[in-house]
Design an enzyme around this catalytic site. Structure first.
Site, PDB file in Angstrom:
ATOM      1  N   HIS A  51       0.829  -1.203   0.000  1.00 18.96           N
ATOM      2  CA  HIS A  51       0.000   0.000   0.000  1.00 18.96           C
ATOM      3  C   HIS A  51       0.865   1.256   0.000  1.00 18.96           C
ATOM      4  O   HIS A  51       2.103   1.182   0.061  1.00 18.96           O
ATOM      5  CB  HIS A  51      -0.957   0.000   1.196  1.00 18.96           C
ATOM      6  CG  HIS A  51      -0.247  -0.060   2.526  1.00 18.96           C
ATOM      7  ND1 HIS A  51       0.000  -1.251   3.179  1.00 18.96           N
ATOM      8  CD2 HIS A  51       0.283   0.904   3.305  1.00 18.96           C
ATOM      9  CE1 HIS A  51       0.642  -1.009   4.305  1.00 18.96           C
ATOM     10  NE2 HIS A  51       0.823   0.291   4.410  1.00 18.96           N
TER      11      HIS A  51
ATOM     12  N   THR B 207      -4.729   1.346  -0.431  1.00 16.23           N
ATOM     13  CA  THR B 207      -4.268   0.455  -1.491  1.00 16.23           C
ATOM     14  C   THR B 207      -4.904   0.868  -2.812  1.00 16.23           C
ATOM     15  O   THR B 207      -6.128   0.862  -2.924  1.00 16.23           O
ATOM     16  CB  THR B 207      -4.652  -1.016  -1.190  1.00 16.23           C
ATOM     17  OG1 THR B 207      -4.162  -1.372   0.090  1.00 16.23           O
ATOM     18  CG2 THR B 207      -4.056  -1.949  -2.240  1.00 16.23           C
TER      19      THR B 207
ATOM     20  N   CYS C 191      -8.922  -8.623   5.696  1.00 11.70           N
ATOM     21  CA  CYS C 191      -8.796  -7.169   5.823  1.00 11.70           C
ATOM     22  C   CYS C 191     -10.173  -6.578   6.051  1.00 11.70           C
ATOM     23  O   CYS C 191     -11.066  -6.706   5.204  1.00 11.70           O
ATOM     24  CB  CYS C 191      -8.162  -6.566   4.572  1.00 11.70           C
ATOM     25  SG  CYS C 191      -7.788  -4.812   4.761  1.00 11.70           S
TER      26      CYS C 191
END
Length: 269
Positions: A71, A89, A243
């Site tokens: 990221h 990201t 995530c």
């Protein structure tokens, strides 16, 4: 003899130039130590609180230089004028030359959300990177399971795209993507497009806490049963990525541990 020497010298210059070009090209535009400014060239509102921001790279053939699953840090100012730095990201890959894109969900109280709400075409965003612990070599696992919540979809989308669009990579991807409402699903069109284009290799299962009346996905929170059904079973050659919001990440860790996924089979962005 002089001709041969000059030919060798010419070849050396060509090889050197090619190497220099290749190394410059692969380096990308990012600096891990210093923020660099990138110009916003397009802003597309996707919903009441989600927008896609397209930033220009220095040349039409420039690559951002972001390894798969890593990221960038973005710097901005909150509503009080205080500096704020937050990781994001991009949804683009280094194969998307000349630009990079961020899909941003803007929260009412979010400090960096304020900065993106105020950002207009022609403005510049300060970016630093790459950052992140994720490392991936094509074919290193047989399959990925992915469990994402909300804006946690962006690293998953980036990794899935990189795998599926690489003709030399045969890895399968199984995604569970959870949100509150149907309107909250980010990148749905793009995800459905990947599922249609790579039907044998990419599967997506949507889960909603507040589904519409007609709904064929999951309902509620992501459960152990959903993971068992929609993710590859524990094995040395699989990996499950997660995530999402902290409470979700914690719950998913518990589910995965209980189902027999060892720590080295799991990765959290």
């Amino acid at each position: 003899m002089p001709i041969a020497h000059s030919a060798v010298a010419a070849l050396a210059i060509v090889v050197g130039a090619v190497y220099l070009f290749a190394s410059t090209k692969s380096k990308g535009c990012l600096d891990p130590e210093n923020f660099k400014e990138f110009k916003l060239v397009k802003r597309q509102q996707l919903s009441h609180n989600v927008a896609k921001f397209t930033f220009e790279l220095p040349t039409p053939t420039s690559a951002l230089g972001l390894p798969i699953g890593q990221h960038i840090s973005c710097r901005g100012k909150d509503s009080q004028g205080e500096e704020v730095i937050k990781p994001y990201t991009p949804t683009t890959l280094d194969s998307d030359v000349g630009y990079f894109e961020l899909v941003i969900k803007m929260y009412p109280q979010g400090r960096m959300s304020h900065h993106f709400r105020e950002l207009r075409v022609g403005d510049y965003l300060a970016v630093k990177g790459p950052k992140g612990q994720f490392r991936y070599q094509p074919g290193e696992v047989r399959a990925f399971g992915m469990i994402a919540g909300g804006s946690g979809i962006t690293p998953m989308f980036q990794v899935a795209r990189a795998i599926l669009e690489n003709p030399k990579d045969t890895t399968n991807v199984h995604l569970i993507y959870a949100n509150v409402t149907y309107e909250d699903i980010l990148l749905k069109e793009e995800l459905d497009s990947l599922a249609a284009k790579y039907p044998g290799r990419f599967k997506v299962y949507y889960v909603l806490n507040q589904p519409p009346e007609v709904w064929d996905g999951g309902v509620g929170f992501v459960s152990k049963e959903m993971i068992q059904t929609h993710c590859p079973a524990p094995a040395p050659d699989i990996r499950v990525l997660r995530c999402g919001p902290p409470p979700m990440n914690k719950a998913m860790t518990g589910h995965l541990d209980a189902l027999g996924y060892s720590p080295d089979m799991q990765f959290q962005f």
